[in-house]
Design a protein around this motif. Structure first.
Motif, mmCIF file in Angstrom:
data_model
loop_
_atom_site.group_PDB
_atom_site.id
_atom_site.type_symbol
_atom_site.label_atom_id
_atom_site.label_comp_id
_atom_site.label_asym_id
_atom_site.label_seq_id
_atom_site.Cartn_x
_atom_site.Cartn_y
_atom_site.Cartn_z
ATOM 1 N N ARG A 176 58.351 71.499 88.588
ATOM 2 C CA ARG A 176 58.466 71.066 87.200
ATOM 3 C C ARG A 176 59.694 71.732 86.592
ATOM 4 N N PHE A 177 60.463 70.949 85.825
ATOM 5 C CA PHE A 177 61.769 71.399 85.350
ATOM 6 C C PHE A 177 61.778 71.505 83.832
ATOM 7 N N ASN A 178 62.324 72.590 83.360
ATOM 8 C CA ASN A 178 62.551 72.775 81.926
ATOM 9 C C ASN A 178 64.063 72.884 81.724
ATOM 10 N N PRO A 180 67.274 72.019 79.164
ATOM 11 C CA PRO A 180 67.483 71.785 77.731
ATOM 12 C C PRO A 180 68.304 70.532 77.452
ATOM 13 N N THR A 196 61.892 63.580 81.655
ATOM 14 C CA THR A 196 60.478 63.858 81.426
ATOM 15 C C THR A 196 59.993 65.150 82.069
ATOM 16 N N GLY A 197 60.892 65.880 82.738
ATOM 17 C CA GLY A 197 60.502 67.153 83.340
ATOM 18 C C GLY A 197 60.302 67.101 84.836
ATOM 19 N N THR A 198 60.436 65.917 85.438
ATOM 20 C CA THR A 198 60.334 65.812 86.887
ATOM 21 C C THR A 198 61.170 64.623 87.345
ATOM 22 N N THR A 218 67.822 77.223 81.984
ATOM 23 C CA THR A 218 67.075 76.189 82.699
ATOM 24 C C THR A 218 66.077 76.886 83.611
ATOM 25 N N SER A 219 64.860 76.377 83.682
ATOM 26 C CA SER A 219 63.873 76.984 84.577
ATOM 27 C C SER A 219 63.190 75.917 85.419
ATOM 28 N N THR A 221 59.658 75.574 87.800
ATOM 29 C CA THR A 221 58.386 76.151 88.228
ATOM 30 C C THR A 221 57.926 75.445 89.495
ATOM 31 N N ARG A 228 58.542 80.924 89.464
ATOM 32 C CA ARG A 228 59.437 80.285 88.498
ATOM 33 C C ARG A 228 60.822 80.913 88.624
ATOM 34 N N THR A 230 64.503 81.053 86.778
ATOM 35 C CA THR A 230 65.190 80.783 85.522
ATOM 36 C C THR A 230 66.678 81.070 85.685
#
Length: 291
Positions: A176-178, A180, A196-198, A218-219, A221, A228, A230
């Motif tokens: 899963r991607f965070n 920005p 959408t985060g993936t 950017t992180s 998981t 995780r 980062t």
């Protein structure tokens, strides 16, 4: 306790360790100044295709290659400076050339500085004199890459720079991607999509660029590894690229200072005045999640 050791394999490899944190970093100066391995708490953080790495005629797939003086590729591998065309291959030449070891530190951290300077080979494809100094530092669960770029030319020097880390992932569906940004551009189809985060990992290849960043971290998981990662970076970096290939145990999250073809388009390039320097920083931190 911090230490730096050297082992001679196919290439001379420098091994930086933080024993208290069980952290270990491997660096190969003569193969593009590349970081080839990073372990934290006994876990491999990076992927490395050892067969490609052993062949000096192939670009490395793995570790953390250095991108300079361009990120990505140019149309027909060509750009023009002062009305003269030059040929520059994808991601530039820094990842292919030998770097010089300038300094090693083992007090309060494990760190080493590598330097690349211009020469006849670089001037044939990039007509500027420069010095790059990269300092790799580990302490605890963090890897910091301090970079200093100096223009030794008599004219302004345009360039972009970036890193191309290959992170190990045994099950990409668990990522899963965070990032920005609210959208990305598909580099192959040249289409924009909401983020959408993936991603759809059933595709043969994913190559997308986030060009409108709203933050400096950017992180990712990885639920399968309870980990995780980062990446934080300073405002020099305007673009984050995500790239992966189906069937390979890696994904790349790449901070770039400019998108591909910036050397032709002319922005958002870094333009260093004669004698000037600039510095950038990328920090990578590993966190382990509770099971």
């Amino acid at each position: 306790m911090f230490a730096i050791a050297v082992k001679k394999q196919q290439y001379k490899t420098y091994i930086l360790t933080d024993q208290a944190a069980e952290s270990r970093l491997e660096v190969v100066p003569e193969r593009g100044g590349i970081i080839t391995g990073w372990r934290v708490k006994g876990q491999d953080i990076l992927y490395l295709d050892t067969a490609r790495f052993a062949n000096p005629d192939l670009s490395v797939r793995g570790g953390i290659p250095i991108l300079f003086p361009i990120c990505g590729n140019l149309p027909d591998n060509t750009y023009t400076h002062n009305d003269q065309p030059y040929t520059l291959k994808q991601h530039g030449f820094a990842r292919d050339l030998p770097w010089e070891v300038r300094e090693q530190i083992t007090e309060e951290r494990a760190a080493m500085t590598l330097v690349l300077t211009s020469n006849d080979q670089t001037r044939a494809v990039y007509p500027f004199d420069f010095e790059l100094a990269f300092t790799y530092q580990i302490k605890g669960n963090a890897l910091e890459i301090f970079q200093r770029y100096t223009n030794r030319s008599a004219e302004p020097m345009p360039f972009s720079t970036g890193l191309h880390p290959y992170f190990l992932a045994l099950d990409k569906t668990q990522l899963r991607f965070n990032i920005p940004a609210v959208q990305y551009q598909d580099q192959r189809a040249q289409t924009k999509h909401p983020f959408t985060g993936t991603f759809d990992f059933e595709q043969d290849e994913i190559d997308v660029a986030f060009n409108q960043l709203t933050g400096l971290a950017t992180s990712v998981t990885d639920a399968s590894r309870q980990m995780r990662i980062t990446l934080s970076y300073n405002s020099t970096y305007s673009t984050v690229v995500f790239w992966t290939v189906k069937g390979k145990d890696f994904y790349c999250v790449e901070p770039w200072s400019a998108p591909r073809n910036a050397l032709n388009v002319g922005k958002p390039l870094i333009r260093l005045q004669p004698g000037a320097s600039c510095e950038t920083l990328v920090r990578m931190t590993v966190s382990f999640l509770e099971k």
